[in-house]
Design a protein around this motif. Structure first.
Motif, PDB file in Angstrom:
ATOM      1  N   GLU A  88       0.905  -1.152   0.000  1.00 40.27           N
ATOM      2  CA  GLU A  88       0.000   0.000   0.000  1.00 40.27           C
ATOM      3  C   GLU A  88       0.938   1.194   0.000  1.00 40.27           C
ATOM      4  O   GLU A  88       1.828   1.292   0.847  1.00 40.27           O
ATOM      5  CB  GLU A  88      -0.892  -0.011   1.235  1.00 40.27           C
ATOM      6  CG  GLU A  88      -1.974  -1.069   1.206  1.00 40.27           C
ATOM      7  CD  GLU A  88      -3.019  -0.843   0.116  1.00 40.27           C
ATOM      8  OE1 GLU A  88      -3.219   0.329  -0.281  1.00 40.27           O
ATOM      9  OE2 GLU A  88      -3.628  -1.820  -0.334  1.00 40.27           O
ATOM     10  N   SER A  89       0.741   2.148  -0.942  1.00 44.09           N
ATOM     11  CA  SER A  89       1.802   3.129  -1.189  1.00 44.09           C
ATOM     12  C   SER A  89       1.413   4.595  -1.027  1.00 44.09           C
ATOM     13  O   SER A  89       2.275   5.461  -1.170  1.00 44.09           O
ATOM     14  CB  SER A  89       2.353   2.926  -2.613  1.00 44.09           C
ATOM     15  OG  SER A  89       1.383   3.319  -3.571  1.00 44.09           O
ATOM     16  N   HIS A  90       0.140   4.887  -0.743  1.00 42.22           N
ATOM     17  CA  HIS A  90      -0.244   6.308  -0.744  1.00 42.22           C
ATOM     18  C   HIS A  90      -0.388   6.872   0.676  1.00 42.22           C
ATOM     19  O   HIS A  90      -1.229   6.406   1.459  1.00 42.22           O
ATOM     20  CB  HIS A  90      -1.539   6.497  -1.525  1.00 42.22           C
ATOM     21  CG  HIS A  90      -1.872   7.935  -1.789  1.00 42.22           C
ATOM     22  ND1 HIS A  90      -0.907   8.887  -2.051  1.00 42.22           N
ATOM     23  CD2 HIS A  90      -3.051   8.595  -1.823  1.00 42.22           C
ATOM     24  CE1 HIS A  90      -1.485  10.070  -2.234  1.00 42.22           C
ATOM     25  NE2 HIS A  90      -2.785   9.915  -2.099  1.00 42.22           N
ATOM     26  N   ASP A 229      12.276  14.924  -4.029  1.00 41.07           N
ATOM     27  CA  ASP A 229      13.414  14.634  -4.914  1.00 41.07           C
ATOM     28  C   ASP A 229      12.899  13.677  -5.987  1.00 41.07           C
ATOM     29  O   ASP A 229      12.778  12.474  -5.753  1.00 41.07           O
ATOM     30  CB  ASP A 229      14.524  14.003  -4.057  1.00 41.07           C
ATOM     31  CG  ASP A 229      15.752  13.580  -4.856  1.00 41.07           C
ATOM     32  OD1 ASP A 229      15.713  13.616  -6.095  1.00 41.07           O
ATOM     33  OD2 ASP A 229      16.740  13.180  -4.214  1.00 41.07           O
ATOM     34  N   TRP A 230      12.568  14.215  -7.171  1.00 42.28           N
ATOM     35  CA  TRP A 230      11.827  13.435  -8.171  1.00 42.28           C
ATOM     36  C   TRP A 230      12.751  12.623  -9.076  1.00 42.28           C
ATOM     37  O   TRP A 230      13.754  13.135  -9.581  1.00 42.28           O
ATOM     38  CB  TRP A 230      10.968  14.369  -9.020  1.00 42.28           C
ATOM     39  CG  TRP A 230       9.875  15.014  -8.234  1.00 42.28           C
ATOM     40  CD1 TRP A 230       9.865  16.268  -7.694  1.00 42.28           C
ATOM     41  CD2 TRP A 230       8.618  14.413  -7.854  1.00 42.28           C
ATOM     42  NE1 TRP A 230       8.680  16.495  -7.020  1.00 42.28           N
ATOM     43  CE2 TRP A 230       7.905  15.378  -7.102  1.00 42.28           C
ATOM     44  CE3 TRP A 230       8.019  13.165  -8.082  1.00 42.28           C
ATOM     45  CZ2 TRP A 230       6.625  15.136  -6.578  1.00 42.28           C
ATOM     46  CZ3 TRP A 230       6.761  12.925  -7.559  1.00 42.28           C
ATOM     47  CH2 TRP A 230       6.083  13.894  -6.820  1.00 42.28           C
ATOM     48  N   LEU A 231      12.367  11.374  -9.307  1.00 41.05           N
ATOM     49  CA  LEU A 231      13.115  10.462 -10.188  1.00 41.05           C
ATOM     50  C   LEU A 231      12.148   9.876 -11.217  1.00 41.05           C
ATOM     51  O   LEU A 231      11.067   9.381 -10.852  1.00 41.05           O
ATOM     52  CB  LEU A 231      13.720   9.323  -9.347  1.00 41.05           C
ATOM     53  CG  LEU A 231      14.524   8.274 -10.134  1.00 41.05           C
ATOM     54  CD1 LEU A 231      15.846   8.865 -10.624  1.00 41.05           C
ATOM     55  CD2 LEU A 231      14.793   7.036  -9.271  1.00 41.05           C
ATOM     56  N   ASN A 355     -10.847  12.422   0.561  1.00 45.36           N
ATOM     57  CA  ASN A 355      -9.607  13.163   0.822  1.00 45.36           C
ATOM     58  C   ASN A 355      -9.739  14.661   0.584  1.00 45.36           C
ATOM     59  O   ASN A 355      -9.070  15.441   1.245  1.00 45.36           O
ATOM     60  CB  ASN A 355      -8.469  12.603  -0.051  1.00 45.36           C
ATOM     61  CG  ASN A 355      -7.114  13.091   0.419  1.00 45.36           C
ATOM     62  OD1 ASN A 355      -6.833  13.116   1.615  1.00 45.36           O
ATOM     63  ND2 ASN A 355      -6.280  13.502  -0.513  1.00 45.36           N
ATOM     64  N   TYR A 356     -10.571  15.044  -0.374  1.00 45.32           N
ATOM     65  CA  TYR A 356     -10.603  16.459  -0.769  1.00 45.32           C
ATOM     66  C   TYR A 356     -11.923  17.149  -0.430  1.00 45.32           C
ATOM     67  O   TYR A 356     -12.001  18.375  -0.486  1.00 45.32           O
ATOM     68  CB  TYR A 356     -10.311  16.596  -2.274  1.00 45.32           C
ATOM     69  CG  TYR A 356      -8.926  16.115  -2.641  1.00 45.32           C
ATOM     70  CD1 TYR A 356      -7.807  16.926  -2.480  1.00 45.32           C
ATOM     71  CD2 TYR A 356      -8.727  14.815  -3.104  1.00 45.32           C
ATOM     72  CE1 TYR A 356      -6.533  16.479  -2.796  1.00 45.32           C
ATOM     73  CE2 TYR A 356      -7.458  14.350  -3.423  1.00 45.32           C
ATOM     74  CZ  TYR A 356      -6.366  15.186  -3.265  1.00 45.32           C
ATOM     75  OH  TYR A 356      -5.106  14.737  -3.566  1.00 45.32           O
ATOM     76  N   GLY A 357     -12.961  16.352  -0.073  1.00 47.41           N
ATOM     77  CA  GLY A 357     -14.306  16.904   0.128  1.00 47.41           C
ATOM     78  C   GLY A 357     -14.348  18.042   1.129  1.00 47.41           C
ATOM     79  O   GLY A 357     -14.994  19.064   0.899  1.00 47.41           O
TER      80      GLY A 357
HETATM   81  O1  DAU Z   1       9.351   9.632  -1.325  1.00 47.23           O
HETATM   82  C1  DAU Z   1       8.889   8.415  -1.835  1.00 47.23           C
HETATM   83  C2  DAU Z   1       7.392   8.355  -1.677  1.00 47.23           C
HETATM   84  O2  DAU Z   1       6.845   9.266  -2.620  1.00 47.23           O
HETATM   85  C3  DAU Z   1       6.826   6.949  -1.908  1.00 47.23           C
HETATM   86  O3  DAU Z   1       7.309   6.092  -0.922  1.00 47.23           O
HETATM   87  C4  DAU Z   1       5.294   6.973  -1.859  1.00 47.23           C
HETATM   88  O4  DAU Z   1       4.785   5.702  -2.168  1.00 47.23           O
HETATM   89  C5  DAU Z   1       4.797   7.986  -2.874  1.00 47.23           C
HETATM   90  O5  DAU Z   1       3.389   8.091  -2.770  1.00 47.23           O
HETATM   91  C6  DAU Z   1       5.442   9.358  -2.644  1.00 47.23           C
HETATM   92  O6  DAU Z   1       4.964   9.965  -1.424  1.00 47.23           O
HETATM   93  P1  DAU Z   1       4.557  11.527  -1.343  1.00 47.23           P
HETATM   94  O7  DAU Z   1       3.619  11.675  -0.228  1.00 47.23           O
HETATM   95  O8  DAU Z   1       5.745  12.401  -1.374  1.00 47.23           O
HETATM   96  O9  DAU Z   1       3.820  11.654  -2.794  1.00 47.23           O
HETATM   97  P2  DAU Z   1       2.458  12.372  -3.229  1.00 47.23           P
HETATM   98  O10 DAU Z   1       2.418  12.299  -4.725  1.00 47.23           O
HETATM   99  O11 DAU Z   1       1.287  11.879  -2.481  1.00 47.23           O
HETATM  100  O12 DAU Z   1       2.705  13.872  -2.806  1.00 47.23           O
HETATM  101  C7  DAU Z   1       3.838  14.599  -3.299  1.00 47.23           C
HETATM  102  C8  DAU Z   1       3.834  15.971  -2.613  1.00 47.23           C
HETATM  103  O13 DAU Z   1       2.711  16.715  -3.095  1.00 47.23           O
HETATM  104  C9  DAU Z   1       3.662  15.893  -1.119  1.00 47.23           C
HETATM  105  O14 DAU Z   1       4.418  16.934  -0.503  1.00 47.23           O
HETATM  106  C10 DAU Z   1       2.173  16.146  -0.895  1.00 47.23           C
HETATM  107  C11 DAU Z   1       1.830  17.092  -2.032  1.00 47.23           C
HETATM  108  N1  DAU Z   1       0.435  16.966  -2.545  1.00 47.23           N
HETATM  109  C12 DAU Z   1      -0.025  15.743  -2.874  1.00 47.23           C
HETATM  110  C13 DAU Z   1      -1.311  15.585  -3.352  1.00 47.23           C
HETATM  111  C14 DAU Z   1      -1.844  14.211  -3.699  1.00 47.23           C
HETATM  112  C15 DAU Z   1      -0.328  18.116  -2.721  1.00 47.23           C
HETATM  113  O15 DAU Z   1       0.113  19.253  -2.449  1.00 47.23           O
HETATM  114  N2  DAU Z   1      -1.601  17.965  -3.211  1.00 47.23           N
HETATM  115  C16 DAU Z   1      -2.134  16.747  -3.514  1.00 47.23           C
HETATM  116  O16 DAU Z   1      -3.327  16.684  -3.925  1.00 47.23           O
END
Ligand code: DAU
Ligand code: NAD
Length: 359
Positions: A88-90, A229-231, A355-357
């Motif tokens: 589960e990853s989110h 740190d995006w890859l 999550n957003y409601g």
């Molecule tokens: O760092 C590695 C991790 O990256 C992985 O282990 C996780 O499985 C993966 O989901 C990811 O986690 P993050 O929480 O960093 O990723 P996410 O895409 O959910 O969010 C990226 C950033 O953007 C974080 O600072 C939260 C922000 N965000 C996210 C969402 C979904 C927003 O500002 N608005 C949003 O709607």
């Protein structure tokens, strides 16, 4: 008999990174591969249609918590390696409902470790020596950095802050204990944020792209100055292949893009690319859709990976820059609207409301 041409067993191979790993494997290695995936909301066999009919590919729908199934698969396929991605990853989902994270990420990893340890004990020493277990983990186990802090190194302490991160840290520690206690042949990788095609649109980049195309508000948590740190995901797939081939048992390798970006900047870049690719869009400039919403609970401020060890010992470096990777990503999501529409029906709508409601 385990040989170099024995299959590898991949868990979670129908997810985002897993499907890129499977596709990469058939492009660059091409030995048999068994993919075990439960097909939760995040698993999608469409991702693997191009290789689904290969005689050297086997898909098994099943749960990594199912000990009988794992025991049977090990005996039946005699894999030379396990690449363990199922999870589960989110983070946001873990905040709403942590139970599934504990079950899959902790209990599931434990089940795999125990089943594999007992199966390995039945093999002759020479064959056992060939086997590897690659545990795929995250930089989130290290917690959050302050602005001037040095990027995460492998020896950093674990300080997980979300239920997701804690469950991954727990799984990493189980792997460590199995190596130390039983001489279990595991290698661990901890990677930073991945992006690219085939990512489920609950994660930042695909969510922003989907909503921007539709002219919907783009939710920025808190002040948007959190750094990730995006890859590019294919670079992660090649790092995993290198770790499996060259990684040393008991070692951890941090994988990252040397690419720290504040969320606000990432979303702005996506909006600029959409403006360029969709010159006639009624939603231009797409940046006008950016909307600040209530922050994530316990939101980690900054992640950054020091990938020096992986570069030195695995000979790996990312190929994509953020500029090239983002262009490919935006192009893919625009060209694959049907894929996005298919995965954002039904249960996805409920998640968006949860999550957003009320944000
Ligand atoms: O760092 C590695 C991790 O990256 C992985 O282990 C996780 O499985 C993966 O989901 C990811 O986690 P993050 O929480 O960093 O990723 P996410 O895409 O959910 O969010 C990226 C950033 O953007 C974080 O600072 C939260 C922000 N965000 C996210 C969402 C979904 C927003 O500002 N608005 C949003 O709607
Ligand atoms: P994902 O959510 O896209 O895919 C997870 C896959 O695992 C899905 O196919 C799902 O069906 C499967 N799965 C879930 N529970 C299962 C179970 N009990 N049994 C069998 N299969 C199950 O995840 P992802 O983003 O591709 O991440 C893959 C791995 O990489 C995870 O372990 C994650 O912690 C790690 N990781 C992800 C990132 C990232 O940025 N996405 C970064 C670093 C590490």
């Amino acid at each position: 008999m385990l040989t170099n041409s024995s299959p590898i067993l991949v868990t979670g191979g129908a997810g985002f990174i897993g499907s890129h790993f499977v596709l990469d494997w058939f492009t660059h290695v091409g030995t048999p591969l068994v993919n075990l995936d439960k097909l939760t909301y995040a698993g999608n066999l469409r991702n693997l249609e191009s290789i689904a009919n290969r005689p050297d590919y086997t898909f098994v729908r099943g749960d990594i918590c199912d000990r009988e199934l794992i025991d049977r698969l090990l005996v039946e396929h005699q894999p030379r390696a396990i690449v363990h991605l199922a999870a589960e990853s989110h983070v946001d989902r873990s905040l709403v409902g942590p139970q599934d994270f504990l079950t899959t990420n902790v209990q599931g990893t434990f089940t795999l470790l125990e089943a594999t340890r007992h199966w390995l004990a039945t093999l002759p020493e020479a064959e056992r020596a060939e086997f590897r277990f690659l545990h795929v983990s995250t930089d989130e186990v290290y917690g959050s950095l302050k602005p001037g802090d040095a990027p995460f190194e492998e020896a950093f302490a674990f300080r997980p802050n979300s239920p997701y991160a804690a469950s991954k840290a727990a799984s990493d520690l189980l792997v460590r204990a199995w190596v130390k206690s039983y001489g279990f042949p595991a290698i661990v990788t901890n990677c930073s944020n991945n992006y690219g095609p085939l990512q489920f649109p609950e994660k930042l980049l695909p969510l922003i792209l989907d909503r921007a195309v539709k002219g919907q508000p783009l939710p920025i948590y808190g002040d948007g100055m959190q750094v990730r740190d995006w890859l590019y995901v294919t670079d992660h797939a090649s790092a995993l292949r290198a770790a499996l081939e060259l990684g040393k048992i008991g070692e951890t390798y941090n994988i990252g893009g040397w690419n720290e970006q504040a969320n606000l900047d990432t979303v702005r870049l996506l909006c600029e690319l959409l403006d360029e690719f969709l010159p006639d869009s009624p939603h231009k400039p797409h940046a006008q859709l950016m909307t600040f919403v209530t922050d994530r609970l316990g939101h980690d401020r900054r992640y950054a990976i020091n990938a020096t060890k992986a570069e030195r010992e695995l000979g790996w470096r990312p190929k994509e820059t953020f500029a090239t990777g983002l262009r490919k990503t935006v192009r893919w999501y625009l060209d694959n609207r049907a894929w996005v529409e298919e995965v954002t029906s039904g249960a996805y709508r409920e998640w968006m409301e949860t999550n957003y409601g009320n944000r």
